[in-house]
Write an enzyme that holds these catalytic residues in place. Sequence first.
Site, PDB file in Angstrom:
ATOM      1  N   CYS A   1      -5.248  47.905  -0.109  1.00  0.00           N
ATOM      2  CA  CYS A   1      -5.900  47.294  -1.267  1.00  0.00           C
ATOM      3  C   CYS A   1      -6.827  48.288  -1.971  1.00  0.00           C
ATOM      4  O   CYS A   1      -8.054  48.214  -1.832  1.00  0.00           O
ATOM      5  CB  CYS A   1      -6.663  46.032  -0.908  1.00  0.00           C
TER       6      CYS A   1
ATOM      7  N   CYS B   1      -3.338  43.426  -7.382  1.00  0.00           N
ATOM      8  CA  CYS B   1      -4.691  43.587  -6.886  1.00  0.00           C
ATOM      9  C   CYS B   1      -5.595  42.618  -7.639  1.00  0.00           C
ATOM     10  O   CYS B   1      -5.823  42.792  -8.835  1.00  0.00           O
ATOM     11  CB  CYS B   1      -5.110  45.042  -7.114  1.00  0.00           C
TER      12      CYS B   1
HETATM   13  C1  FAD Z   1     -11.130  44.383   2.550  1.00  0.00           C
HETATM   14  C2  FAD Z   1      -9.681  44.146   2.239  1.00  0.00           C
HETATM   15  C3  FAD Z   1      -9.334  43.512   1.066  1.00  0.00           C
HETATM   16  C4  FAD Z   1      -7.996  43.296   0.748  1.00  0.00           C
HETATM   17  N1  FAD Z   1      -7.691  42.626  -0.406  1.00  0.00           N
HETATM   18  C5  FAD Z   1      -6.407  42.319  -0.680  1.00  0.00           C
HETATM   19  C6  FAD Z   1      -6.087  41.523  -1.811  1.00  0.00           C
HETATM   20  O1  FAD Z   1      -6.966  41.087  -2.543  1.00  0.00           O
HETATM   21  N2  FAD Z   1      -4.781  41.245  -2.047  1.00  0.00           N
HETATM   22  C7  FAD Z   1      -3.780  41.698  -1.230  1.00  0.00           C
HETATM   23  O2  FAD Z   1      -2.619  41.394  -1.485  1.00  0.00           O
HETATM   24  N3  FAD Z   1      -4.060  42.486  -0.156  1.00  0.00           N
HETATM   25  C8  FAD Z   1      -5.345  42.784   0.146  1.00  0.00           C
HETATM   26  N4  FAD Z   1      -5.644  43.517   1.267  1.00  0.00           N
HETATM   27  C9  FAD Z   1      -4.552  44.216   1.986  1.00  0.00           C
HETATM   28  C10 FAD Z   1      -3.719  43.341   2.913  1.00  0.00           C
HETATM   29  O3  FAD Z   1      -4.540  42.587   3.772  1.00  0.00           O
HETATM   30  C11 FAD Z   1      -2.802  44.274   3.707  1.00  0.00           C
HETATM   31  O4  FAD Z   1      -2.073  45.071   2.802  1.00  0.00           O
HETATM   32  C12 FAD Z   1      -1.836  43.510   4.605  1.00  0.00           C
HETATM   33  O5  FAD Z   1      -2.506  42.669   5.501  1.00  0.00           O
HETATM   34  C13 FAD Z   1      -0.978  44.502   5.379  1.00  0.00           C
HETATM   35  O6  FAD Z   1      -0.075  43.819   6.183  1.00  0.00           O
HETATM   36  P1  FAD Z   1       0.703  44.583   7.353  1.00  0.00           P
HETATM   37  O7  FAD Z   1       1.523  43.532   8.027  1.00  0.00           O
HETATM   38  O8  FAD Z   1       1.338  45.804   6.846  1.00  0.00           O
HETATM   39  O9  FAD Z   1      -0.468  45.053   8.323  1.00  0.00           O
HETATM   40  P2  FAD Z   1      -1.493  44.133   9.110  1.00  0.00           P
HETATM   41  O10 FAD Z   1      -1.640  42.792   8.450  1.00  0.00           O
HETATM   42  O11 FAD Z   1      -2.722  44.954   9.280  1.00  0.00           O
HETATM   43  O12 FAD Z   1      -0.791  43.863  10.508  1.00  0.00           O
HETATM   44  C14 FAD Z   1      -0.376  44.867  11.382  1.00  0.00           C
HETATM   45  C15 FAD Z   1      -0.247  44.259  12.765  1.00  0.00           C
HETATM   46  O13 FAD Z   1       0.376  45.209  13.630  1.00  0.00           O
HETATM   47  C16 FAD Z   1      -0.270  45.170  14.878  1.00  0.00           C
HETATM   48  N5  FAD Z   1      -0.107  46.457  15.566  1.00  0.00           N
HETATM   49  C17 FAD Z   1      -0.766  47.613  15.315  1.00  0.00           C
HETATM   50  N6  FAD Z   1      -0.418  48.555  16.189  1.00  0.00           N
HETATM   51  C18 FAD Z   1       0.519  48.001  17.008  1.00  0.00           C
HETATM   52  C19 FAD Z   1       1.244  48.467  18.125  1.00  0.00           C
HETATM   53  N7  FAD Z   1       1.080  49.705  18.607  1.00  0.00           N
HETATM   54  N8  FAD Z   1       2.116  47.615  18.737  1.00  0.00           N
HETATM   55  C20 FAD Z   1       2.282  46.347  18.271  1.00  0.00           C
HETATM   56  N9  FAD Z   1       1.589  45.851  17.229  1.00  0.00           N
HETATM   57  C21 FAD Z   1       0.709  46.657  16.607  1.00  0.00           C
HETATM   58  C22 FAD Z   1      -1.722  44.888  14.541  1.00  0.00           C
HETATM   59  O14 FAD Z   1      -2.417  44.326  15.650  1.00  0.00           O
HETATM   60  C23 FAD Z   1      -1.616  43.946  13.360  1.00  0.00           C
HETATM   61  O15 FAD Z   1      -1.670  42.589  13.752  1.00  0.00           O
HETATM   62  C24 FAD Z   1      -6.976  43.719   1.633  1.00  0.00           C
HETATM   63  C25 FAD Z   1      -7.334  44.341   2.842  1.00  0.00           C
HETATM   64  C26 FAD Z   1      -8.673  44.540   3.152  1.00  0.00           C
HETATM   65  C27 FAD Z   1      -9.032  45.190   4.451  1.00  0.00           C
END
Ligand code: FAD
Length: 420
Positions: free
Chosen positions: A160, A357
Amino acid sequence: MAIHHQILIIGGGTAGIMTAAQLLLKNKSLDIGIIEPKEIHYYQPAWTLVGAGTYNLKKTGRPMIRIIPKGAKWIKDYVTSFNPKNNSIYTKKTGVISYNYLVVAPGLVMAPELIEGLPEALETGIACSNYINPKHTWSSIKNFKGGNAVFTQPTTPIKCGGAPQKIAYLAADYFKKNNLSDKSNVIFATPGSTIFSVKPIKETLMKVIYKYGIHFKPFYAPFKIDIDNKVIYFKNTHPNENKCIIMEGSTLNERSTGNSIIEIPFDMLHIAPPQTAPNFVRDSVLVNDTGWLDVDHQSLQHTKFKNIFGLGDVAALPTAKTGAAIRKQVPIVVNNITLLLSHNKLGTKSYNGYSSCPIVTGYGKMTLAEFDYKGNFTPDPMLKKMLVFNSSKEHWRLWLLKKYGLPYIYWNKMMKGKDV
Ligand SMILES: Cc1cc2nc3c(=O)[nH]c(=O)nc-3n(C[C@H](O)[C@H](O)[C@H](O)COP(=O)(O)OP(=O)(O)OC[C@H]3O[C@@H](n4cnc5c(N)ncnc54)[C@H](O)[C@@H]3O)c2cc1C
């Protein structure tokens, strides 16, 4: 005996859960395993509002057990490495797990150690970050009595990309409402060249910056924090081109020490830490030369291993890393895996780089940046039904979408694999 799943998903975050849920809605007999070590699944986008004291942190988390889709097997473990030639991965406790198809979605990790002094600044609470502890951001804003409030972000990709500036606007609004504007400087310093790369959004945000009197510092790359003296150091990456907007009557006490190094003393510091792909991904053969998961930008299939797909924050995609982007990536991965299983071919749908965003610009106001790989502004036609006819402008209805609408959609639609 080694465990095997037809489809193995690494990560029970936004991307992993949504992919599993959509696959199972299409075909509930699929054999899906999700490897995820954590007990709680967080809706991270609301952390911006938590940091501004307008959302309860507890409401952003739900037990993982309730989020894992019915029909998928939760393997509560960590992946430690890949063996793509053998179609298997290694885990900490369960050992080897093999697959027919692998979906890599472990997100990214914070790497504060890439900025000297940042780990200590975060540990001691001298710096705050919505990326790590949004409740501490709110106490830092509430306890700010005036002086320099610095908001900044690193040179690495971050999730983000708008989050570091959203909290600057909310803080500036809070200081204004609490009569602190006259004795404070709000500074937004970024290594980037512009406040936002999508033109109509940039125009709105520049007006917001002027309205609050924010000192906007492009080309400022933070590299060191002196926690004893509360000073942050930046490398000014384009000293000759720098078009800093320095507000009149500034009491910033910014010092340039030569070699394009700038020091800014601070009374409050909010920082997005540097971010990288998790080590087990970075150390694998699956990454490109920048250390992110190497997938095709349109099909999200791995560039070398055709039974591996990747999406979400870990993927090397030239667009913003957001949950909103994942919403458009998941159907592509699901379509491709389903067709590979049934017809041994990839689908024809392709991901166009959509990301979004929601940039809150103050309490009760927001502009919604939606864009594609080319940086075109691509507002969702559904917004008109909400009576928002120009989402590049600030609107109170968009704030309601952020605070109430999007969390509802996340928990009740996205996490359940439903169309949104
Ligand atoms: C402050 C903030 C504000 C944001 N604002 C927005 C917004 O307004 N709009 C928007 O769309 N997005 C926003 N985001 C971004 C959004 O939350 C992320 O882009 C999204 O959650 C990413 O999803 P993901 O599944 O790729 O990763 P994540 O949701 O981070 O999930 C990854 C998962 O993989 C697991 N994992 C890690 N390593 C391993 C391993 N070795 N083995 C097994 N599992 C593992 C973790 O435990 C975790 O549960 C924001 C994020 C933050 C921090």
